[in-house]
Write an enzyme that holds these catalytic residues in place. Structure first.
Site, PDB file in Angstrom:
ATOM      1  N   GLY A 148       0.818  -1.214   0.000  1.00 34.38           N
ATOM      2  CA  GLY A 148       0.000   0.000   0.000  1.00 34.38           C
ATOM      3  C   GLY A 148       0.845   1.255   0.000  1.00 34.38           C
TER       4      GLY A 148
ATOM      5  N   HIS B 271       4.526   1.552  -7.930  1.00 35.52           N
ATOM      6  CA  HIS B 271       3.512   0.489  -7.899  1.00 35.52           C
ATOM      7  C   HIS B 271       2.654   0.513  -9.169  1.00 35.52           C
ATOM      8  CE1 HIS B 271       4.034   1.270  -3.397  1.00 35.52           C
ATOM      9  NE2 HIS B 271       4.341  -0.007  -3.505  1.00 35.52           N
TER      10      HIS B 271
ATOM     11  N   GLN C 252       7.636  -9.659   7.963  1.00 37.19           N
ATOM     12  CA  GLN C 252       8.869  -9.224   7.316  1.00 37.19           C
ATOM     13  C   GLN C 252       9.506  -8.007   7.996  1.00 37.19           C
ATOM     14  OE1 GLN C 252       6.623  -8.562   3.574  1.00 37.19           O
ATOM     15  NE2 GLN C 252       7.949  -6.802   3.287  1.00 37.19           N
TER      16      GLN C 252
ATOM     17  N   GLN D 278      14.873  -9.170  -3.265  1.00 32.91           N
ATOM     18  CA  GLN D 278      13.547  -9.801  -3.135  1.00 32.91           C
ATOM     19  C   GLN D 278      13.143 -10.469  -4.445  1.00 32.91           C
ATOM     20  OE1 GLN D 278      10.027  -7.835  -1.202  1.00 32.91           O
ATOM     21  NE2 GLN D 278       9.454  -7.406  -3.309  1.00 32.91           N
TER      22      GLN D 278
ATOM     23  N   ARG E  62       8.372   4.848   1.727  1.00 30.31           N
ATOM     24  CA  ARG E  62       9.091   5.410   2.873  1.00 30.31           C
ATOM     25  C   ARG E  62       9.594   6.825   2.599  1.00 30.31           C
ATOM     26  NH1 ARG E  62      10.640  -0.349   3.650  1.00 30.31           N
ATOM     27  NH2 ARG E  62       9.815  -0.949   5.692  1.00 30.31           N
TER      28      ARG E  62
HETATM   29  P1  AMP Z   1       6.173  -2.442  -1.494  1.00 31.22           P
HETATM   30  O1  AMP Z   1       4.793  -1.872  -1.432  1.00 31.22           O
HETATM   31  O2  AMP Z   1       7.232  -1.455  -1.119  1.00 31.22           O
HETATM   32  O3  AMP Z   1       6.289  -3.769  -0.806  1.00 31.22           O
HETATM   33  O4  AMP Z   1       6.458  -2.746  -3.023  1.00 31.22           O
HETATM   34  C1  AMP Z   1       5.598  -3.559  -3.764  1.00 31.22           C
HETATM   35  C2  AMP Z   1       6.212  -3.832  -5.108  1.00 31.22           C
HETATM   36  O5  AMP Z   1       6.421  -2.600  -5.791  1.00 31.22           O
HETATM   37  C3  AMP Z   1       7.567  -4.535  -5.039  1.00 31.22           C
HETATM   38  O6  AMP Z   1       7.658  -5.476  -6.085  1.00 31.22           O
HETATM   39  C4  AMP Z   1       8.529  -3.384  -5.227  1.00 31.22           C
HETATM   40  O7  AMP Z   1       9.775  -3.790  -5.782  1.00 31.22           O
HETATM   41  C5  AMP Z   1       7.773  -2.536  -6.214  1.00 31.22           C
HETATM   42  N1  AMP Z   1       8.248  -1.159  -6.170  1.00 31.22           N
HETATM   43  C6  AMP Z   1       8.282  -0.328  -5.087  1.00 31.22           C
HETATM   44  N2  AMP Z   1       8.829   0.857  -5.420  1.00 31.22           N
HETATM   45  C7  AMP Z   1       9.166   0.769  -6.736  1.00 31.22           C
HETATM   46  C8  AMP Z   1       9.780   1.656  -7.666  1.00 31.22           C
HETATM   47  N3  AMP Z   1      10.185   2.890  -7.328  1.00 31.22           N
HETATM   48  N4  AMP Z   1       9.963   1.226  -8.936  1.00 31.22           N
HETATM   49  C9  AMP Z   1       9.579  -0.024  -9.305  1.00 31.22           C
HETATM   50  N5  AMP Z   1       8.993  -0.908  -8.475  1.00 31.22           N
HETATM   51  C10 AMP Z   1       8.785  -0.515  -7.209  1.00 31.22           C
END
Ligand code: AMP
Length: 274
Positions: A28, A34, A58, A149, A183
């Site tokens: 989220g 995203h 996690q 990841q 973040r």
């Molecule tokens: P998170 O919500 O941070 O767990 O991220 C969910 C997914 O979005 C994961 O596969 C992340 O690698 C991807 N993601 C988050 N930030 C970015 C970004 N700036 N560029 C590409 N993918 C992202």
């Protein structure tokens, strides 16, 4: 777009979908990064399922689980017209019982992010496996922002024969180079400016790549060493599969950085060819 909060509601919603199904897993606080994943999902499938869940497994005990930004209303507004199903379960729905069977992510999970965040990748793979089993996607989309990841998810899919295609998406950045991250919302304006040191270090490394791995790393290091307000966790040049340091003579590598800006821990990475 259908919002479902329970596994039973998810099953019912999935019953209505025919055709190829893509899964995008998120925590989220959605941003353009995203949405790039959702777009890639849309381009590769007939139906897009997005999960929104801040997975407690996690997070370490001293990490930002409680403070992590949560705004389901805003997330749904962003996803409207882009996703078919949004699965946003509660903790009680996801983990009605303390999970006893755990996954061992193997050696890649012991370095870099895994070294600073013990248990992080075991928690990630636990939830990724669960959501994959609940959604049964044909393809699952992951960002290269979380390169370690992504590598571990690929390995899990291979080693456990999950039979799901993994689609990687390049890092989405703000125009000034800062990698988009949920973040980033923790940063003050001053800290945001300081945080540019991460992407600047990677860019400097990339510009020096013709000189080989040592030159790449030292160019990146000198940018980070001069950065005010930034405390390095690691800056490494690694093999993108093993996450072990590249050896002199390698043709490519992943330049990866993690650093604290104030109390916010940020990561970034860039592929470089020598
Ligand atoms: P998170 O919500 O941070 O767990 O991220 C969910 C997914 O979005 C994961 O596969 C992340 O690698 C991807 N993601 C988050 N930030 C970015 C970004 N700036 N560029 C590409 N993918 C992202």
């Amino acid at each position: 777009m259908k919002l479902v909060r329970t596994k039973a509601e998810l099953r019912a919603a999935l019953d209505d979908l025919t055709g190829r199904r893509a899964l995008v897993m998120t925590m989220g606080a959605l941003h353009a990064g995203h949405l790039a994943l959702v777009e890639a999902a849309r381009a590769n499938a007939d139906h897009v399922v997005v999960s929104i869940y801040v997975n407690p497994l996690q997070f370490g005990p001293n990490e930002d689980f409680a403070a992590y930004p949560r705004d389901l209303e805003a997330d749904l507004a962003l996803l409207d017209g882009r996703a078919d199903v949004v699965f946003a379960p509660s903790d009680a729905e996801m983990y009605p019982d303390q999970p006893l069977v755990r996954l061992d992510p193997g050696p890649v999970a012991t370095v870099l992010e895994g070294a600073t965040r013990p248990g992080h990748f075991a928690g990630v793979l636990q939830v990724v496996n669960k959501v994959m089993n609940l959604v049964h996607p044909d393809v699952a989309v992951f960002g290269q922002k979380d390169a370690q990841q992504l590598a571990l998810v690929r390995t899990m899919v291979r080693d456990l024969d999950l039979g799901i295609e993994i689609l990687p998406v390049p890092i989405v950045r703000d125009p000034d180079g800062l990698a988009r991250s949920s973040r980033n919302s923790y940063l003050t304006a001053q800290q945001r400016a300081q945080a540019l040191a991460l992407s600047h270090a990677l860019a400097a490394g990339s510009r020096a790549a013709a000189g080989g791995p040592a030159a790449t790393l030292s160019a990146a290091e000198s940018v980070l060493a001069d950065a005010v307000g930034v405390r390095k966790d690691y800056l490494v040049l690694v093999d993108p599969l093993t996450f072990q340091p590249v050896v002199e003579g390698a043709r490519a590598g992943l330049l990866a950085v993690a650093a604290w800006v104030g109390s916010t821990r940020l990561i970034d990475n860039l592929e470089v060819t020598f």
